[in-house]
Design an enzyme around this catalytic site. Structure first.
Site, PDB file in Angstrom:
ATOM      1  N   ALA A   7       0.832  -1.205   0.000  1.00 52.92           N
ATOM      2  CA  ALA A   7       0.000   0.000   0.000  1.00 52.92           C
ATOM      3  C   ALA A   7       0.866   1.255   0.000  1.00 52.92           C
ATOM      4  O   ALA A   7       1.988   1.244   0.454  1.00 52.92           O
ATOM      5  CB  ALA A   7      -0.887  -0.009   1.238  1.00 52.92           C
ATOM      6  N   GLU A  21      -0.467  -9.957   0.528  1.00 55.51           N
ATOM      7  CA  GLU A  21      -1.819 -10.374   0.912  1.00 55.51           C
ATOM      8  C   GLU A  21      -2.624 -10.802  -0.318  1.00 55.51           C
ATOM      9  O   GLU A  21      -3.379 -11.772  -0.260  1.00 55.51           O
ATOM     10  CB  GLU A  21      -2.525  -9.241   1.672  1.00 55.51           C
ATOM     11  CG  GLU A  21      -1.825  -8.959   3.004  1.00 55.51           C
ATOM     12  CD  GLU A  21      -2.562  -7.949   3.856  1.00 55.51           C
ATOM     13  OE1 GLU A  21      -2.538  -6.764   3.487  1.00 55.51           O
ATOM     14  OE2 GLU A  21      -3.157  -8.333   4.882  1.00 55.51           O
ATOM     15  N   GLU A  44       4.285  -4.679   7.832  1.00 57.11           N
ATOM     16  CA  GLU A  44       3.390  -3.699   8.462  1.00 57.11           C
ATOM     17  C   GLU A  44       3.801  -3.291   9.876  1.00 57.11           C
ATOM     18  O   GLU A  44       3.659  -2.129  10.261  1.00 57.11           O
ATOM     19  CB  GLU A  44       1.952  -4.243   8.476  1.00 57.11           C
ATOM     20  CG  GLU A  44       1.245  -4.167   7.130  1.00 57.11           C
ATOM     21  CD  GLU A  44       1.612  -5.293   6.176  1.00 57.11           C
ATOM     22  OE1 GLU A  44       2.527  -6.080   6.496  1.00 57.11           O
ATOM     23  OE2 GLU A  44       0.994  -5.391   5.099  1.00 57.11           O
TER      24      GLU A  44
END
Ligand code: NAD
Length: 669
Positions: A31, A75, A95
């Site tokens: 992301a 993911e 993360e």
């Protein structure tokens, strides 16, 4: 784009299997963390929608992991029915490094993919945030095949093999057989608490993995998502994201246009083969530069060479480099006793004694022998870079490159920009820093530059706290509990108490108005210079590295309290932490006002990368922002009113006062 391509592939009857891959050695970087909590994160299709579609795909979807795969990309791959990877691919869920956990099924699916036998590997990946090589994940069954040779041809072969199967595996359907889950998670928690004290996200990652083991998929997924959302709002996560961006922002220099071309640097010369010179030489050698190392005496040069060889041998011993690399590295090093030897160097870094007269003789010689256009840098910690530049007839080519000890290890580099430093010299230094793996922050000229100037205020408070009744052990413990790698007294013992003593002696003469406790002088007068003399604020019996309580130091402190007339009182850990940290903040504010630092986040980068400030608090200025500047000012007013208060120092810097009264922050959101 992925969504539309999937639609087409699912709709096309000729397509039997779908593969998703990336380009340029990157499967996906995950992301864009700038989008967290922003409307952009809700752009369609969201990561969750995409993953749900792949998970429920009418045709098998293969993640063809061609290189690095991180975060959301990993993911996605875990939602695919199959994963194949290039031999050099690395797969990670980083993360936790920004204070969150994966939020789109990563913890639930990776745990299921690894199963009971490899659960420890999945846990390590998620809890450490470090990527694993695809080859290792193949052993664990997370990756179905590692492809050597032509990657896309290998993917096509794999696709043809599985296309005809009637059943395609879905990680969401798997359950995990784990004997003694209670024991496993108890051990995991103990380990995480020990390795990552005070880091919330790491522990929450263990909770999410436990949910994957113990609960049905849908429930585990919900637990993961709720945990992710809660972590997004923690100070830890905001601070770690701040630190991430702050480092990138620090490379931008407001008045330096992108069009300024850096000079070409191939050959480096280092003057002085002491502690810093050797470390600086190692930093450049390690990045492939040719380095000339210049000394005045054969013994000093020999000692320097032995240090450098010793460090490289140590790296061979630890398996970090091989013997051949050590040899080629050493072959790039030219030791010399002749300063005119620097004539062909593109960059010359001076690391001789910290005395202006010595710097003067060196820079006058550099001016004579360096080729036109060579960059002349000083590693001085406290001297005036503009004065040093003025020793030459080319001040535009001079700047400070302030490395931190050990210079081949510490990431921070303060790039000190003199009044006359040319833009392309500055641009060159910033580019070089990156090449040698340093995090560069620009500072203007002042005594101590950004980092040490602030540190002096921190140390002054530490000494006042001793006068007022806190034991050095208590002060170290409080600030280490706050998250600092090392408290001020352990740090001083490590660096050598005599170093600070020398600086203070200069201050007593040059700036008699600054108040100092003399307790550190008393410690030095007793020959307690720290680890190197086996005694300092602590005792180091039998060469131990972790100091123990010293009755002798305690007696010196007690005698000093009587001498200075301080009435010792009990001091709470909270006061200790606030006085040390707000001393940094107030001086940081002055540094900002004076334009020494370009921005508050630059100060944070310096403290995070060079001074062991806890990353999960984002640096001193960010920490002050999160406490609330009005609260900081209020605490400072309280300190000014203390009997021993140094009220002048605690008068809030005008910038701090102004931001506090506006309800604003140092770091603009
Ligand atoms: P050091 O005493 O270990 O080394 C200095 C070396 O310079 C000695 O080997 C000496 O022989 C050599 N030298 C002296 N005059 C010379 C000359 N004219 N030509 C060639 N060599 C000469 O000192 P250090 O700790 O490495 O510090 C060097 C510089 O780096 C100082 O300016 C210091 O302030 C700065 N600095 C030190 C640290 C630190 O932690 N030690 C950190 C940042 C910056």
């Amino acid at each position: 784009a992925v969504g539309a391509a999937l639609d087409r592939a699912f709709a096309d009857p000729a397509v039997q299997a779908v593969a998703i891959t990336g380009g340029n050695g990157l499967f996906t970087g995950g992301a864009d963390i700038r989008e967290f909590g922003q409307p952009a994160a809700q752009r369609k299709p969201t990561l969750h929608e995409l993953i749900a579609r792949i998970d429920a795909a009418p045709k098998p979807v293969i993640a063809a992991i061609n290189g690095i795969s991180m975060g959301g990309g990993t993911e996605i791959s875990l939602a695919c029915q199959y994963r194949v990877a290039a031999a050099q691919a690395r797969i990670g869920l980083p993360e936790v490094k920004i204070g969150i956990i994966p939020g789109a099924g990563g913890t639930q699916r990776l745990t299921r993919a690894a199963g009971g036998q490899y659960l420890a590997l999945a846990l390590e990946m998620i809890v450490s945030g470090e990527p694993q090589p695809a080859t290792r994940l193949k052993e664990a069954g997370v990756v179905d095949r590692v492809i050597d040779g032509d990657f896309l041809a290998g993917v096509a072969r794999f696709a043809r093999e599985i296309a005809g199967r009637t059943h395609h595996p879905r990680l969401a359907d798997r359950t995990i057989a784990l004997e003694d889950a209670d024991g496993f998670f108890a051990r995991a928690r103990a380990d995480v608490n020990k390795r990552f004290p005070r880091l919330t996200a790491r522990g929450r990652a263990v909770d999410a993995i436990e949910a994957a083991v113990r609960r049905p998929f849908a429930e585990g997924l919900q637990f993961e998502y709720d945990t992710f959302m809660a972590l997004l709002e923690t100070t830890e996560s905001h601070a770690l994201r701040h630190a991430f961006f702050a480092e990138r922002t620090a490379t931008h220099i407001a008045d330096l246009p992108k069009s300024v071309a850096p000079r070409k640097i191939e050959r480096v010369a280092v003057i002085g083969a002491g502690t810093m010179g050797c470390g600086i030489a190692l930093a450049f050698l390690g990045a492939g530069f040719a380095v000339a190392l210049i000394e005045t005496s054969a013994e000093a040069l020999q000692r320097g060479l032995a240090t450098i060889t010793g460090v490289l041998d140590g790296q061979v011993g630890k398996g970090r480099i091989d013997a051949a690399t050590r040899d080629t590295t050493l072959a790039r090093l030219t030791p010399s006793l002749s300063l005119p030897q620097i004539g062909n160097a593109d960059l010359i870094i001076e690391a001789v004694f910290e005395e202006l007269a010595v710097k003067r003789s060196v820079f006058e010689a550099l001016d004579r022998f360096a080729r036109p256009g060579a960059i002349l840098a000083t590693n001085t910690s406290t001297l005036d870079v503009d004065a040093i530049a003025a020793f030459t007839r080319r001040p535009a080519d001079v700047l400070g490159l302030h490395f931190f000890s050990p210079a081949h290890v510490m990431r921070l580099l303060e790039v000190v920009r003199g009044k006359a430093t040319a833009p392309e010299v500055l641009a060159t230094a910033m580019g070089l820093a990156k090449k040698i793996g340093k995090t560069a922050v620009v500072s203007r000229v002042c005594d101590g530059f950004i980092g040490n100037r602030m540190l002096e205020q921190y140390l002054r408070q530490a000494m006042f706290l001793v006068d007022e009744g806190a034991a050095p052990e208590a002060i170290d413990a409080a600030i280490e509990e706050f998250g600092f790698a090392m408290g001020p007294f352990r740090m001083s013992d490590l660096a050598g108490n005599d170093v600070g003593w020398l600086i203070r002696k200069r201050r007593y003469a040059e700036s008699p108005s600054i108040a100092y406790s003399r307790v550190a002088d008393r410690i030095c007068e007793a020959g307690r210079f720290g680890q190197k003399t086996g005694k300092g604020w602590y005792d180091y019996p039998k060469g131990e590295r972790r100091g123990v309580h010293s009755p002798e130091a305690a007696a010196i402190i007690a005698a000093w309290r009587v001498e200075c007339g301080a009435a010792p009182r009990a001091i709470a850990a909270r006061e200790i932490v606030e006085r040390l940290v707000y001393a940094l903040v107030n001086e940081g504010a002055r540094i900002l006002e004076e334009g020494i630092a370009q921005r508050a986040s630059d100060i944070d980068v310096i403290y995070l990368t060079g001074y062991g400030f806890p990353a999960f608090r984002g640096g001193p200025m960010f920490h002050a922002d999160s406490v609330g500047l009005a609260g900081v000012v209020q605490a400072m007013n309280g300190f000014a009113a203390l009997a021993h208060g140094d009220a002048g120092f605690w008068k809030p810097a005008p910038l701090l006062q102004q931001l506090a009264s506006q309800g604003a922050t140092f770091n603009r959101p």
